[in-house]
Design an enzyme around this catalytic site. Structure first.
Site, PDB file in Angstrom:
ATOM      1  N   GLN A 211      37.616  25.704  -1.680  1.00  0.00           N
ATOM      2  CA  GLN A 211      38.225  24.914  -0.715  1.00  0.00           C
ATOM      3  C   GLN A 211      39.129  25.888   0.202  1.00  0.00           C
ATOM      4  O   GLN A 211      39.306  25.796   1.280  1.00  0.00           O
ATOM      5  CB  GLN A 211      39.054  23.834  -1.178  1.00  0.00           C
ATOM      6  CG  GLN A 211      38.199  22.702  -1.838  1.00  0.00           C
ATOM      7  CD  GLN A 211      38.232  23.042  -3.377  1.00  0.00           C
ATOM      8  OE1 GLN A 211      38.381  23.887  -3.962  1.00  0.00           O
ATOM      9  NE2 GLN A 211      38.306  21.686  -4.259  1.00  0.00           N
ATOM     10  N   ASP A 252      49.362  18.127  -5.982  1.00  0.00           N
ATOM     11  CA  ASP A 252      48.707  16.429  -6.314  1.00  0.00           C
ATOM     12  C   ASP A 252      49.641  15.724  -6.872  1.00  0.00           C
ATOM     13  O   ASP A 252      49.333  14.235  -6.849  1.00  0.00           O
ATOM     14  CB  ASP A 252      47.506  16.879  -6.895  1.00  0.00           C
ATOM     15  CG  ASP A 252      46.241  17.555  -6.057  1.00  0.00           C
ATOM     16  OD1 ASP A 252      45.570  16.731  -5.262  1.00  0.00           O
ATOM     17  OD2 ASP A 252      46.548  18.713  -5.880  1.00  0.00           O
TER      18      ASP A 252
END
Length: 389
Positions: A211, A252
């Site tokens: 990513q 997260d």
């Protein structure tokens, strides 16, 4: 499953495709996503006409990133309601799509609560309208939060590293691709770039799904930032050479004690940063703070398929709709793989947590609770996470 692909014909230099948008064509409302699994090779949009398509997009990481998952979850509930599908079934499917990112459940709960309240008074049409309005509110709030985090983060960098010329190391992807606005940690780096204070953005490739190399570099290039991609294992060499001034990452889920769950590989960076006396800063909205998860050990860490480690998956080579499991083997057939999506960094390794409501430093249970209570968010009485007032 109601989904389809559309390929943008815009040039890379004129990229204007948002990560997510709600559209209402004649055939019915849809949720349109920029398929992040196909970047940077292609800018492809995935059109979701039902919740199963959106759940699949979430699980395959076509749409990803904590804030954006919250937005997607809220719109998913609205999509089910507006199209006349079973809303409660949609709520359950969406909330379970990925376990670690608290924002997903947060967005789903907000839209579901709005739907239920309006449904009780005006039936399905009123419920659908309320769910969509709430999803749009979640979206708008995230845009504002992104702007505020960038401001607070830039001010913090000025305090920690007076004089500018920052060399910032980041991990995974935390820009506009994960947000309704310009992101979390990368939004801070972008603010430093715009103010002339960013000397170099070091971009961890972020194995196994890259990513950083695929997405953060993609965003940095379009913003004109000075950036360099490195393999995750090379970060220690950078620290040893004195080439890193600060580490900026997203999150997260942040537990009540300040433990931070973020993309796998974040914890080793925190250890390196502490050893080399480099600030380790987490940038995340208060909606990512989960005051009902007491400590880091209580965070459920998502386990991803082993083939993400044992294969290089290149779906853009095979065309739209290719199976994600198809890839180039890089380990012997039958090799076992350990593939947690996240690791957890304890609060004592975190220099500061930057939120839209302010900065928590030193990181503590009391500090987190205070910044959440003084923001526009208040604690939800149902499930984990935060709920807007």
């Amino acid at each position: 499953m109601g989904d389809q692909y559309e390929v943008s014909e815009r040039g890379a230099g004129a990229l204007t495709i948002p990560s997510l948008r709600w559209e209402e064509p004649p055939e019915g409302p849809v949720l349109v996503l920029l398929d992040q699994t196909r970047l940077p090779a292609e800018e492809v949009e995935l059109v979701c006409t039902d919740v199963p398509a959106l759940v699949q997009a979430i699980r395959t990481l076509a749409v990803r990133g904590a804030p954006l998952l919250g937005i997607a979850g809220a719109y998913g509930v609205a999509l089910a309601a507006v199209r006349g599908f079973d809303v409660e079934e949609a709520v359950e499917a969406l909330a379970q799509a990925r376990p670690t990112a608290v924002n997903l459940g947060y967005g789903v709960r907000r839209a579901a609560a709005a739907y239920r309240a309006a449904f009780g008074e005006g039936g399905a049409p009123a419920g659908a309208a309320a769910a969509l309005a709430e999803a749009r509110a979640v979206h708008a709030e995230d845009i504002e939060a992104s702007t505020r985090m960038a401001q607070h983060g830039l001010a913090l960098l000025g305090e920690l590293l007076p004089g500018g010329g920052h060399r910032i190391l980041t991990h995974c992807n935390t820009g506009a691709l994960v947000s309704g606005g310009e992101g979390t940690a990368l939004a801070v780096a972008l603010a430093a770039h715009r103010s002339g204070e960013l000397r170099r953005l070091w971009v961890d490739e972020t194995r196994p799904l890259l990513q950083g190399a695929r997405l953060t570099a993609y965003e940095a290039a379009r913003a004109g930032m000075a950036y360099t991609v490195l393999s995750d294992g090379a970060a220690g060499s950078l620290f040893a050479g004195g080439e890193v001034d600060a580490v900026l990452i997203g999150a997260d889920r942040i537990a009540a004690d300040g433990s931070v769950a973020n993309k796998i590989g974040s914890y080793p960076l925190a250890v390196l940063a502490r050893h080399h006396h480099v600030p380790f800063v987490v940038v995340a909205p208060t909606s990512t703070v989960d005051l009902e998860t007491e400590e880091g050990a209580d965070i459920e860490v998502e386990q991803r398929p082993g083939q993400e480690v044992t294969e290089f998956s290149l779906p853009f080579v095979q065309g739209p709709g290719a199976e994600a499991a198809t890839g180039i083997p890089v380990a012997p057939l039958g090799a076992q793989a350990y593939n947690p999506a996240f690791d957890v960094t304890p609060p004592e390794l975190v220099t500061a947590i930057v939120t839209e409501a302010g900065v928590v430093s030193p990181v503590s249970r009391a500090g987190l609770a205070e910044v959440c209570s003084t923001s526009r968010w208040s604690k939800s009485r149902s499930g984990n996470g935060m709920m807007a007032e």
